[in-house]
Design an enzyme around this catalytic site. Structure first.
Site, PDB file in Angstrom:
ATOM      1  N   SER A  26      -2.083  24.096 -18.132  1.00  9.48           N
ATOM      2  CA  SER A  26      -0.727  23.813 -18.595  1.00  9.48           C
ATOM      3  C   SER A  26      -0.751  23.664 -20.110  1.00  9.48           C
ATOM      4  CB  SER A  26      -0.198  22.522 -17.950  1.00  9.48           C
ATOM      5  OG  SER A  26      -0.925  21.401 -18.428  1.00  9.48           O
ATOM      6  N   LYS A  27       0.398  23.381 -20.672  1.00 13.79           N
ATOM      7  CA  LYS A  27       0.512  23.286 -22.127  1.00 13.79           C
ATOM      8  C   LYS A  27      -0.359  22.182 -22.714  1.00 13.79           C
ATOM      9  CE  LYS A  27       5.141  25.283 -22.544  1.00 13.79           C
ATOM     10  NZ  LYS A  27       6.554  25.056 -22.968  1.00 13.79           N
ATOM     11  N   ARG A  28      -0.693  21.196 -21.913  1.00 12.40           N
ATOM     12  CA  ARG A  28      -1.533  20.119 -22.459  1.00 12.40           C
ATOM     13  C   ARG A  28      -2.938  20.616 -22.786  1.00 12.40           C
ATOM     14  NH1 ARG A  28      -1.385  19.039 -17.013  1.00 12.40           N
ATOM     15  NH2 ARG A  28      -3.403  18.950 -15.929  1.00 12.40           N
ATOM     16  N   HIS A  29      -3.302  21.779 -22.239  1.00 14.34           N
ATOM     17  CA  HIS A  29      -4.617  22.357 -22.530  1.00 14.34           C
ATOM     18  C   HIS A  29      -4.569  23.294 -23.739  1.00 14.34           C
ATOM     19  CE1 HIS A  29      -4.957  21.486 -18.083  1.00 14.34           C
ATOM     20  NE2 HIS A  29      -5.996  20.840 -18.582  1.00 14.34           N
ATOM     21  N   GLY A  30      -3.399  23.460 -24.330  1.00 17.06           N
ATOM     22  CA  GLY A  30      -3.270  24.385 -25.456  1.00 17.06           C
ATOM     23  C   GLY A  30      -2.277  25.475 -25.132  1.00 17.06           C
TER      24      GLY A  30
END
Length: 486
Positions: free
Chosen positions: A251-255
């Site tokens: 997800s976006k939390r991983h980049g």
């Protein structure tokens, strides 16, 4: 039978990494087998879909080099390829299934169904639709129709089991007791995913469905629909989901998760394709670096593993550096030129008299370049004439009280050289450092900051030669002036 596969994204967002990997697997399989790759757009969610998102998906696929044989902007014998243009087809199929007894109209208000579901959850049990409307008598149906009651269409799940062979996971059997009579047409006459995806697969003669593991639970429903349509059931291959380094779904939390974000960040499409292909698939050898053609030649669905794949940003960066190393200097220039123009560092001379010089800079920077932007940023002191000094570097390497005298002496020595080449520059610097009781490294660091503004750069003597005497000496003068004013 010639294989026919499809990629069917929903334009509720841009092309993301997971979707791109699914598209790539389908594309590689089609190209390897001499089959057709169909692109269709699942845009029945009118509130969340947009032409901008469709354009973004098409652009992302084109950037990756994933072209389609049938689909938007290409056409084909099974057009249209946008689901929003096929609504009448879905409605007709749903009504036909009702006529055949494979489905029935459901008049249950959504709020009543939601209340029952919530009550079941409060009591700690799962709730499935109780087939209330499947048992309505003709008089009840006539009364509801007379009042214009909204109605959905539910598929009538028969008793028994459904089995299919997954090309990744093997044989899978599901008891129909675990499947409720699912909605295929909502009360607003818009199809659910189950109806539209199967109807399109049948109409477009899809032979293989390659999609994410998250669809395994949908597949028994889809097999039931294929059979109700009297259509051949395609082969299924459910590919592993992509996880972040923390083993949670990417997800976006991983980049960055958007494919086009990777273009903006300076990744090569061939590097991202190489990286994505190996997320969940193995060629059966230790080979890691592949060209696009090599991937096509090696790809087989049997190489897809059942375990989840982990997205490793460091590995992607390694792939990018390796593919940059494979490019010719001219290919790098073609890709970097737009970035240089955007940064105001491009000169028309780079297409003419200074082309050879530019190619030398590219080769100097290449070993340090992990992304395309690195050619611009690392090469900036060579491309531009205005330096931005890193004050921390100045304080560390130019702050010694006697450094201005050392630099002044070196400037004079450089000016007197008969040949401004690497060997001569290094020899005179080391000789001067020794004569003045100074470590050569200290003087090298000081000169680097003086001529690049930075503490880190490619080889100092190579940088000096590429700058040339006429650009290098004025930079030393500027540094000396700055030191004099401190």
């Amino acid at each position: 039978m010639t294989p026919r596969v499809r990629f069917a994204p929903s334009p509720t967002g841009y092309l993301h990494i997971g979707g791109a990997r699914t598209a790539l697997f389908n594309w590689l399989f089609a190209r390897r087998q001499g089959g057709a790759f169909v692109l269709r757009i699942e845009d029945t969610d009118a509130e969340r879909s947009s032409p901008e998102m469709i354009d973004g998906i098409l652009r992302g696929l084109r950037w990756l080099g994933v072209d389609w044989d049938e689909g938007p902007e290409v056409g084909g014998p099974h057009a249209p390829y946008l689901q929003s243009q096929r609504l009448d087809r879905y409605r007709a199929i749903a009504d036909r299934l009702v006529e055949d007894g494979c489905a029935y109209y459901c008049y249950c208000p959504p709020e009543r169904l939601q209340a029952r579901r919530q009550e079941a959850e409060r009591n700690g049990r799962a709730w499935t639709y109780d087939r209330t409307c499947a048992h309505l008598d003709p008089a009840q149906v006539a009364e509801l129709e007379a009042t214009g009651a909204p109605r959905a269409v539910r598929f009538r799940v028969p008793a028994g089991t459904t089995s299919f062979v997954d090309l990744v996971h093997g044989a899978i059997t599901v008891d129909h007791a675990q499947i409720e009579d699912f909605v295929i047409l909502r009360s607003d006459r818009h199809p659910t995913f189950h109806l539209s995806v199967v109807a399109d697969d049948v109409d477009m003669a899809i032979t293989h469905v390659v999609r994410g593991d998250d669809h395994i639970s949908n597949t028994p429903k889809h097999v039931l629909l294929y059979r109700a349509f009297g259509a051949p059931v395609p082969q299924f291959a459910h590919v592993p989901l992509i996880m972040g380094p923390d083993k949670k779904r990417l997800s976006k939390r991983h980049g960055a998760t958007s494919v086009m974000e990777y273009e903006r960040l300076g990744y090569l499409p061939e590097a991202l394709v190489n990286f994505l292909a190996l997320l969940g698939w193995s060629p059966g050898t230790d080979q890691e670096l592949f060209t696009r053609d090599e991937l096509v030649a090696a790809f087989a669905l049997e190489g897809i593993g059942g375990g989840n794949a982990v997205f490793n940003p460091e590995k992607l960066e390694w792939f990018n550096q390796q593919h940059i190393a494979r490019l010719s200097g001219e290919e790098i220039v073609a890709r970097v030129a737009p970035l240089m123009r955007e940064a105001g560092l491009w000169s028309d001379d780079y297409d003419g008299a200074r082309r050879a010089w530019l190619l030398k800079v590219i080769e100097l920077v290449r070993p340090r370049a992990h992304r395309l932007q690195d050619f611009v940023e690392v090469g900036r002191p060579l491309f531009g004439d205005t330096l931005e000094y890193d004050e921390a570097a100045v304080a560390r390497h130019l702050s010694a009280p006697d450094m201005p005298a050392h630099l002044g002496a070196l400037r004079a020595a450089f000016a007197g050289l008969a040949s401004f080449d690497e060997a001569a520059l290094e020899a005179v610097l080391r000789e001067l450092a020794a004569a003045r009781g100074l470590k050569a490294g200290a003087l090298i660091h000081a000169v680097r900051v003086a001529i690049t503004g930075r503490a880190v750069s490619p080889g100092l003597f190579e940088v000096l030669v590429l700058l040339g005497r006429d650009r290098a000496l004025p930079r030393l003068d500027t540094a000396l002036e700055r030191l004099a004013d401190r």
